[in-house]
Design a protein around this motif. Structure first.
Motif, short mmCIF file in Angstrom:
data_model
loop_
_atom_site.label_atom_id
_atom_site.label_comp_id
_atom_site.label_asym_id
_atom_site.label_seq_id
_atom_site.Cartn_x
_atom_site.Cartn_y
_atom_site.Cartn_z
N SER A 13 0.83 -1.20 0.00
CA SER A 13 0.00 0.00 0.00
C SER A 13 0.87 1.26 0.00
CB SER A 13 -0.93 -0.02 1.20
OG SER A 13 -0.21 0.25 2.38
N VAL A 14 2.00 1.18 0.71
CA VAL A 14 2.89 2.35 0.74
C VAL A 14 3.56 2.55 -0.62
CG1 VAL A 14 4.80 3.44 1.94
CG2 VAL A 14 3.24 1.98 3.18
N PHE A 15 3.83 1.43 -1.31
CA PHE A 15 4.40 1.58 -2.65
C PHE A 15 3.43 2.37 -3.53
CE2 PHE A 15 6.41 -2.92 -2.09
CZ PHE A 15 7.24 -2.42 -1.11
N ILE A 16 2.15 1.99 -3.44
CA ILE A 16 1.15 2.67 -4.27
C ILE A 16 1.06 4.14 -3.88
CG2 ILE A 16 -1.27 2.69 -4.96
CD1 ILE A 16 -1.35 -0.28 -4.43
N LEU A 17 1.17 4.40 -2.58
CA LEU A 17 1.15 5.79 -2.12
C LEU A 17 2.24 6.60 -2.83
CD1 LEU A 17 0.26 8.03 -0.08
CD2 LEU A 17 1.94 7.10 1.48
N TYR A 18 3.46 6.04 -2.84
CA TYR A 18 4.57 6.76 -3.47
C TYR A 18 4.35 6.92 -4.97
CZ TYR A 18 8.06 7.28 0.24
OH TYR A 18 8.74 7.69 1.34
N ILE A 19 3.89 5.83 -5.61
CA ILE A 19 3.74 5.88 -7.07
C ILE A 19 2.67 6.90 -7.46
CG2 ILE A 19 3.11 4.53 -9.10
CD1 ILE A 19 4.37 2.11 -7.57
N SER A 20 1.57 6.91 -6.71
CA SER A 20 0.49 7.85 -7.02
C SER A 20 0.96 9.29 -6.90
CB SER A 20 -0.68 7.65 -6.06
OG SER A 20 -1.01 6.32 -5.97
N MET A 21 1.83 9.48 -5.91
CA MET A 21 2.31 10.82 -5.61
C MET A 21 3.06 11.44 -6.78
SD MET A 21 4.24 11.06 -2.12
CE MET A 21 5.95 10.96 -2.52
N PRO A 40 9.78 9.78 -6.85
CA PRO A 40 9.11 8.81 -5.97
C PRO A 40 9.19 7.39 -6.49
CG PRO A 40 7.72 10.71 -6.33
CD PRO A 40 8.88 10.85 -7.25
N HIS A 41 9.20 7.24 -7.83
CA HIS A 41 9.29 5.90 -8.40
C HIS A 41 10.64 5.27 -8.09
CE1 HIS A 41 6.10 7.23 -11.58
NE2 HIS A 41 5.72 7.37 -10.34
N VAL A 42 11.69 6.10 -8.18
CA VAL A 42 13.02 5.59 -7.88
C VAL A 42 13.11 5.22 -6.41
CG1 VAL A 42 15.46 6.13 -7.90
CG2 VAL A 42 14.00 6.98 -9.72
N LEU A 43 12.55 6.09 -5.58
CA LEU A 43 12.58 5.82 -4.14
C LEU A 43 11.92 4.49 -3.85
CD1 LEU A 43 11.60 9.24 -2.54
CD2 LEU A 43 13.87 8.30 -2.85
N ILE A 44 10.77 4.28 -4.50
CA ILE A 44 9.99 3.12 -4.13
C ILE A 44 10.63 1.85 -4.65
CG2 ILE A 44 8.22 2.66 -5.90
CD1 ILE A 44 7.89 3.27 -2.13
N LEU A 45 11.46 1.97 -5.71
CA LEU A 45 12.22 0.80 -6.13
C LEU A 45 13.07 0.30 -4.97
CD1 LEU A 45 13.57 1.27 -9.75
CD2 LEU A 45 12.13 -0.53 -8.85
N THR A 46 13.71 1.26 -4.30
CA THR A 46 14.52 0.90 -3.14
C THR A 46 13.66 0.23 -2.07
OG1 THR A 46 15.68 2.94 -3.61
CG2 THR A 46 16.26 1.81 -1.57
#
Lengths: 119, 492
Positions: free
Chosen positions: A42-50, A73-79
């Motif tokens: 869910s947090v991944f989706i939060l970042y991607i939506s942002m 945010p996409h790069v961050l969420i890859l991590t």
């Protein structure tokens, strides 16, 4: 309209709550890990939506395109996804070893066995 | 030339040494590498602290990318001090680890153990050194994952469930921090902590920032084992290998408290944290209840390691108490107690490690009359216990002194009284171990000898530090006082 415009975020909250509920309510270690995964996703989706901008394209340099999504945010969420995978791996490995040590992955069973030969 | 890269070397050296450690097959080689790397990081931490005290904050840009775009490491008095704590505890405990780990852990897994140790050290140092909010999360997870591994390496099967429990709670905590960072990024468009602090005031009144604040405080609270979010700690400490317990007690929760300071003061600023979100009003009762209930819980434990673990939660309460006073003196007490409690608890857990080395357990029942067989070990426990209680000439006294000063500054007599009364509770739980070890009868010492010197020397080294910094507190109080002023002054 406001509520519909925040559709992604409603889904984030929903998934997050389902995930947390599973972690808390389930006594099975594997199910706990599944819940944890859901919670992290869910947090991944939060970042991607942002990072999304209305009408924005992929963040690639193209002639004439000025409106593009924020790639950070996409790069961050890859991590964070990598971290999530690592956590799941460690959690599952622990569950395997718990199973071989206790013969069960039910929290109640494990607690009972600890209690009975507790010192 | 190399000196300007010290801030990043601090983190990179253990990070690179970790995988190398995995390739080495001889336990002694593993240990030698880990110990030398740890002492190198300690040397770097000392150099950084000296430099910060001489010339002020050091700013290091990773890869030469300027701040809001690149990641920067920003070393000031606060984190230079915490770096010193973490690397110092790790260096001394590693001296202790050699014999202790050989006894407690399957020899085929020793390379994994030291790899985990180095990665844990990397994460803790990285979290402390970095000035980037997302970087904090990454390093937090590096250290947490390594910690779950280290705990689960103990052959006792209860270590596995303790590690699993910690994994679940630790992941929830870290994810909460991730959510908090996401919401802050959403509002400000930056991840650099200093830059965040500058961009926050215009949006400070929004609900998003308030939610980010709560997620961050609760997430860090779980990692810091702040009462009532401490459920993972007692079992994790009790069933981890002795050396790991000594490391974690001295570093992991301390770094989490440091993060709390960093976010509350440097990022949100005291104005927002205390005047608007009223965090001090929430922290104060929780810290007070935590100190009392956990000290009482410690008294009723039947294993010495668990007793000390509960006492750790109570001691975290003192640090939160210092924060909740929202004054420079209170904050000085918190930063001082970070350092002092790291010395106290790692010394005590090392003493317990000596006991485990000889009798295989820290159950109070099996420790009866142990002082006759292991006089030096138990003397170390008594010396460390006095410091935990806060007897003058020990470091424990210094932090409690500042805490009481801060309480009186606010005119809260009852709080000063609480600190004194809870110290009496500490007397009670330390006495339980002392009474068993010194005044119970033991048949013979035939099969139990004093712990070997390789364990006793590091333990006493840490005890000596307890008394040295208790007598000459000018360095620690000087740095802690400056750090507290910085945290308060850095407010936007």
């Amino acid at each position: 309209m406001e509520a519909l415009g925040h559709f992604n975020y409603w889904m984030v909250v929903l998934l997050m709550m389902i995930g947390l509920y599973v972690v808390i309510a389930s006594g099975n270690l594997i199910k706990k890990i599944v819940g944890l995964n859901l919670f992290q996703t869910s947090v991944f989706i939060l970042y991607i939506s942002m990072g999304k901008r209305a009408g924005g394209t992929a963040p690639i340099l193209v002639e004439g395109v000025v409106n593009y999504s924020n790639p950070l945010p996409h790069v961050l969420i890859l991590t964070a996804i990598v971290v999530g995978v690592a956590t799941t791996a460690v959690g599952l490995a622990l569950a395997v070893r718990i199973y071989s040590a206790y013969g069960s992955i039910e929290e109640a069973d494990i607690a009972e066995q600890d209690q009975s030969n507790s010192d | 030339m190399i000196s300007e890269h010290l801030p990043v070397l601090q983190v990179v050296v253990p990070l690179l040494a970790g995988p190398v450690c995995l390739l080495l097959r001889r336990p002694s080689a593993n240990w030698a590498l880990a110990a030398s790397v740890s002492w190198i990081t300690l040397a770097i931490a000392v150099a950084l602290l000296v430099e910060v005290r001489r010339a002020g904050p050091i700013i290091y840009q990773l890869g030469g990318w300027a701040a809001p775009w690149g990641i920067e490491y920003r070393i000031d008095h606060v984190n230079a001090f915490v770096l010193l704590i973490v690397s110092g505890v790790s260096a001394v405990v590693l001296l202790f680890a050699r014999a202790s780990v050989q006894r407690e852990i399957n020899n085929r897994r020793i390379n994994i153990f030291y790899t985990g140790w180095l990665l844990c050290l990397t994460g803790l140092l990285g979290m402390t050194a970095t000035g980037d909010a997302f970087n904090v999360f990454v390093f937090l997870e590096i250290s947490s994952l390594a910690t779950y591994l280290l705990i689960s390496l103990h052959p006792d099967r209860r270590a596995l469930s303790a590690a699993f429990h910690y994994l679940v709670l630790g992941t929830i905590g870290a994810t909460f921090i991730l959510i908090g960072i996401a919401l802050l990024y959403m509002m400000t468009g930056t991840l650099n902590i200093v830059d965040l602090a500058a961009h926050l005031p215009p949006v400070a009144q929004t609900r998003t920032v308030a939610v980010a604040f709560s997620f961050l405080v609760i997430g860090i609270g779980i990692k810091a084992a702040a009462f009532p979010l401490h459920m993972w700690l007692p079992n994790a400490y009790a069933y981890a290998p002795s050396a790991v317990t000594a490391l974690l007690a001295g570093t992991a929760t301390k770094v989490a408290v440091y993060l709390l300071l960093r976010f509350l003061f440097s990022l949100f600023g005291p104005g927002l944290s205390f005047e608007q979100y009223l965090l001090d009003k929430i922290l104060l009762p929780l810290a007070a209840v935590g100190i009392i209930s956990m000290s009482v819980a410690a008294i009723y434990q039947t294993t010495a390691k668990k007793l000390l673990a509960y006492s750790s939660v109570a001691q975290i309460g003192y640090m939160l108490l210092g924060i909740s006073l929202a004054s420079v003196t209170g904050l000085t007490a918190t930063v001082l107690h970070l350092f002092n409690h790291a010395l106290i608890k790692s010394a005590l857990f090392m003493a317990m490690g000596c006991v485990v080395y000889r009798i295989g357990t820290t159950q109070l029942a099996s420790m009866a009359g142990l002082a006759r067989c292991m006089p030096w070990t138990m003397a170390a426990f008594v010396a460390g216990g006095l410091s935990l209680i806060g007897v003058p000439l020990t470091v424990g006294f210094i932090s409690k002194w500042y805490l009481i000063l801060a309480a009186l500054e606010r005119g809260w007599m009852w709080l000063a009284a609480l600190v004194v009364i809870t110290s009496l509770l500490a007397v009670a739980y330390v006495w339980r171990v002392v009474e068993v070890a010194y005044f119970r009868h033991r048949e013979s010492c035939a099969e139990v000898a004093e712990a070997p010197l390789s364990l006793l020397v590091p333990t006493w080294l840490m005890i000596a530090a307890n008394y040295y910094f208790g007598v000459d507190a000018s360095l620690t109080t000087g740095v802690a006082g400056r750090a507290a002023e910085l945290l308060f002054g850095a407010a936007p």
